[in-house]
Design an enzyme around this catalytic site. Structure first.
Site, PDB file in Angstrom:
ATOM      1  N   GLY A 367       0.818  -1.216   0.000  1.00 52.57           N
ATOM      2  CA  GLY A 367       0.000   0.000   0.000  1.00 52.57           C
ATOM      3  C   GLY A 367       0.843   1.253   0.000  1.00 52.57           C
ATOM      4  O   GLY A 367       0.503   2.252  -0.648  1.00 52.57           O
ATOM      5  N   TRP A 370       2.260   1.667  -3.427  1.00 50.47           N
ATOM      6  CA  TRP A 370       1.171   2.155  -4.289  1.00 50.47           C
ATOM      7  C   TRP A 370       1.046   3.668  -4.197  1.00 50.47           C
ATOM      8  O   TRP A 370       0.792   4.347  -5.197  1.00 50.47           O
ATOM      9  CB  TRP A 370      -0.143   1.504  -3.863  1.00 50.47           C
ATOM     10  CG  TRP A 370      -1.347   1.976  -4.602  1.00 50.47           C
ATOM     11  CD1 TRP A 370      -1.849   1.481  -5.765  1.00 50.47           C
ATOM     12  CD2 TRP A 370      -2.231   3.045  -4.236  1.00 50.47           C
ATOM     13  NE1 TRP A 370      -2.984   2.174  -6.141  1.00 50.47           N
ATOM     14  CE2 TRP A 370      -3.234   3.140  -5.224  1.00 50.47           C
ATOM     15  CE3 TRP A 370      -2.265   3.941  -3.171  1.00 50.47           C
ATOM     16  CZ2 TRP A 370      -4.257   4.077  -5.169  1.00 50.47           C
ATOM     17  CZ3 TRP A 370      -3.278   4.886  -3.106  1.00 50.47           C
ATOM     18  CH2 TRP A 370      -4.257   4.941  -4.098  1.00 50.47           C
ATOM     19  N   HIS A 371       1.236   4.221  -3.005  1.00 50.96           N
ATOM     20  CA  HIS A 371       1.096   5.656  -2.837  1.00 50.96           C
ATOM     21  C   HIS A 371       2.206   6.440  -3.537  1.00 50.96           C
ATOM     22  O   HIS A 371       1.955   7.545  -4.032  1.00 50.96           O
ATOM     23  CB  HIS A 371       1.081   6.021  -1.350  1.00 50.96           C
ATOM     24  CG  HIS A 371      -0.260   5.863  -0.703  1.00 50.96           C
ATOM     25  ND1 HIS A 371      -0.724   4.653  -0.244  1.00 50.96           N
ATOM     26  CD2 HIS A 371      -1.236   6.761  -0.444  1.00 50.96           C
ATOM     27  CE1 HIS A 371      -1.933   4.812   0.261  1.00 50.96           C
ATOM     28  NE2 HIS A 371      -2.268   6.071   0.154  1.00 50.96           N
ATOM     29  N   GLY A 372       3.410   5.914  -3.544  1.00 52.35           N
ATOM     30  CA  GLY A 372       4.470   6.678  -4.187  1.00 52.35           C
ATOM     31  C   GLY A 372       5.798   5.957  -4.150  1.00 52.35           C
ATOM     32  O   GLY A 372       6.031   5.055  -3.336  1.00 52.35           O
ATOM     33  N   PHE A 521      -1.132  10.326  -7.101  1.00 47.37           N
ATOM     34  CA  PHE A 521      -1.153   8.870  -7.061  1.00 47.37           C
ATOM     35  C   PHE A 521      -1.968   8.287  -8.203  1.00 47.37           C
ATOM     36  O   PHE A 521      -2.032   7.084  -8.315  1.00 47.37           O
ATOM     37  CB  PHE A 521      -1.717   8.384  -5.723  1.00 47.37           C
ATOM     38  CG  PHE A 521      -1.011   8.991  -4.539  1.00 47.37           C
ATOM     39  CD1 PHE A 521       0.366   9.058  -4.505  1.00 47.37           C
ATOM     40  CD2 PHE A 521      -1.727   9.517  -3.489  1.00 47.37           C
ATOM     41  CE1 PHE A 521       1.021   9.617  -3.421  1.00 47.37           C
ATOM     42  CE2 PHE A 521      -1.077  10.076  -2.399  1.00 47.37           C
ATOM     43  CZ  PHE A 521       0.294  10.127  -2.371  1.00 47.37           C
TER      44      PHE A 521
END
Length: 521
Positions: A367, A370-372, A521
């Site tokens: 996760g 996924w954000h950055g 994102f």
């Protein structure tokens, strides 16, 4: 001979496409540059977008109900233009990958051979993750490889990339997860492969959720797309209220709080410890009102077209523990990570505690990635939130064997303590919610060093007034009082209240608004 014929046919087609592209390029370039002038930013809180939405909204409901497919094509075209106004090349990229996902789904639906279906779903996931990694993570990984090779004494043979100059498609993380969930659900036979191309295009490209969520499940959205849409005044009222509430959260609260926190996050060394603590609190409110405001606007816009998107937030700062916080914050992402990563990794019921904890940390680390592309996101989600989840699980098990302690924590005073502790712990994590790990560590250093420096420089009365207002709204929603009042208000009073909210938004909002946090994102 056959290979030569195929190669000749391929070359002929390629030359034909190149010829058409070179012929049409002057006209398409003019068209999309003009489109960019009319709709320069893909933000819902701009005048240009309101005009765009009003045009699409009017055309959509002017089309007769029995022409449902025409309405769908209209929304597909509008969604493509919405994205192409920002970047036509990336709009074609998103459309192309969506077409590929449609074909992958049809292929999985056409065969019962498990090996073929597995190969197709693997190809679909690899394609989507490949595009995501190329645009979003190549700069980070190549730069990390560059620095690692230099430390080992090897010449990497290339210079470091300027990550800030790499163009990342808006919302690529969101629609990538939507495409992956569709492919996996078709592979598992949880849903049937969608046969209608325009409906599948709308599932991915639907502009209310295209660039910043919420993450939509194919089974839910495609089922809605097959139902003819009828105009409903009550639904229109709900959509308008969601839209107005989202605009108020974004412009009147999030953008105002950005004035307090952004300056400190950019240069924490120049500010006092008190200012840094206030900036973290301001950022906590900003990121919540910014993202939940966008989600409310997306839900409202979808309602106005007859579609229902999932609610993405449920008063997360009233969560009584960190596990509940993630059930209330970015709900669509939390559910996606749970269903497609955590449950397969953890093995379900009966798994060892060690495996569950490891799966939890790995899921939250994914996760974070996924954000950055940055170590700060990995530390925030994998280490901080993952460690807090494990501590909560162990403490919960500890309390089950001590009924008196558990009973004390369940009282009103104990519940209040748990809510405040959860809020404090999540606030301690927010400095890591930025790509620059050095700035985050510098901010932590200022927070815990009792250092002198500049204040936030803006009236603290306004700051604490906004904090009190957000807390009051949370409590009002938690008690259920607002729902009862809203249901009983006469229409004229409700209309006056909505108009007053809009006027307050225009008065309180800063002259120049901040961009949406989650658009990166």
């Amino acid at each position: 001979m056959i290979l030569q014929a195929l190669r000749g046919a391929f070359d002929a087609c390629a030359n034909w496409v190149i010829g058409i592209n070179s012929t049409l390029a002057p006209y398409t370039d003019w068209y999309f540059s003009r489109l960019h002038e009319l709709l320069p930013d893909p933000f819902f809180n701009t005048q240009a977008f309101l005009l765009f939405f009003a045009l699409v909204f009017a055309l959509y409901w002017l089309v007769p109900r029995r022409w449902q497919m025409t309405r769908i094509w209209l929304l597909v075209a509008a969604s493509f233009h919405f994205y192409a106004a920002w970047s036509k090349d990336l709009a074609f990229l998103v459309t192309t990958t969506t077409l590929a996902d449609y074909l992958f789904g049809r292929l999985m639906g056409a065969t019962e051979r498990k090996k073929i279906r597995f190969g197709v779903v693997f190809a679909s996931i690899a394609m989507n993750l490949g595009v995501l990694c190329y645009f979003k993570y190549r700069g980070f990984f190549l730069n990390e490889l560059h620095d690692s090779l230099l430390r080992l004494g090897y010449d990497p043979g290339y210079g470091k990339l300027d990550v800030a100059r790499i163009i990342v498609p808006f919302g690529i993380s969101f629609y990538t997860f939507e495409a992956i969930s569709y492919a996996v659900d078709v592979y598992r036979r949880k849903i049937a492969a969608e046969r209608s191309l325009p409906r599948f295009l709308l599932f991915i490209l639907f502009f209310p959720h295209l660039v910043s969520g919420p993450i939509v499940r194919a089974g839910d959205f495609l089922r809605q797309s097959r139902r003819p849409k009828r105009w409903n005044w009550i639904r229109a009222q709900v959509g308008a209220q969601f839209l107005l509430m989202g605009v108020f959260k974004k412009m009147a609260i999030a953008d105002r709080m950005a004035l307090f926190c952004d300056q400190v996050f950019r240069n924490p060394a120049g500010y006092s410890s008190e200012a840094c603590w206030l900036a973290v609190l301001a950022f906590a409110i900003r990121i919540y009102c910014d993202f939940s405001g966008y989600s409310d606007m997306a839900v409202g816009l979808a309602h106005l077209f007859g579609y229902k998107l999932t609610n993405n937030f449920n008063m997360p700062y009233l969560a009584e523990n960190v596990s509940e916080f993630w059930r209330r914050w970015h709900i669509s992402l939390s559910n996606w990570l749970r269903d497609y990563i955590f449950i397969p990794l953890s093995g379900g019921r009966g798994s060892s505690q060690l495996r569950i904890c490891a799966s939890l940390v790995l899921t939250l680390t994914i996760g974070g990635i996924w954000h950055g592309a940055g170590w700060s996101y990995i530390l925030l989600f994998g280490l901080c939130f993952g460690l807090m989840q494990i501590i909560h699980r162990e403490f919960k098990s500890y309390c089950t064997t001590r009924p008196r302690l558990d009973a004390a924590l369940q009282t009103k005073l104990g519940t209040c303590f748990r809510v405040l502790l959860t809020f404090f712990c999540t606030n301690l994590c927010w400095p890591l919610f930025q790509p620059d790990l050095g700035k985050a560590l510098e901010l932590y250093g200022r927070m815990f060093s009792f250092a002198a420096g500049k204040s936030i420089g803006i009236s603290e009365g306004i700051f604490w007034g906004i904090v009190a207002f957000v807390a009051f709204c949370h409590l009002l929603g938690k008690s259920g009082l607002w729902q009862r009042i809203n249901a009983r208000l006469p229409a004229p009073i409700l209309g006056i209240g909505c108009a007053g909210c809009l006027c307050a938004t225009m008065l309180v909002a800063p002259p120049t608004g901040a961009s949406f946090v989650y658009f990166q994102f």
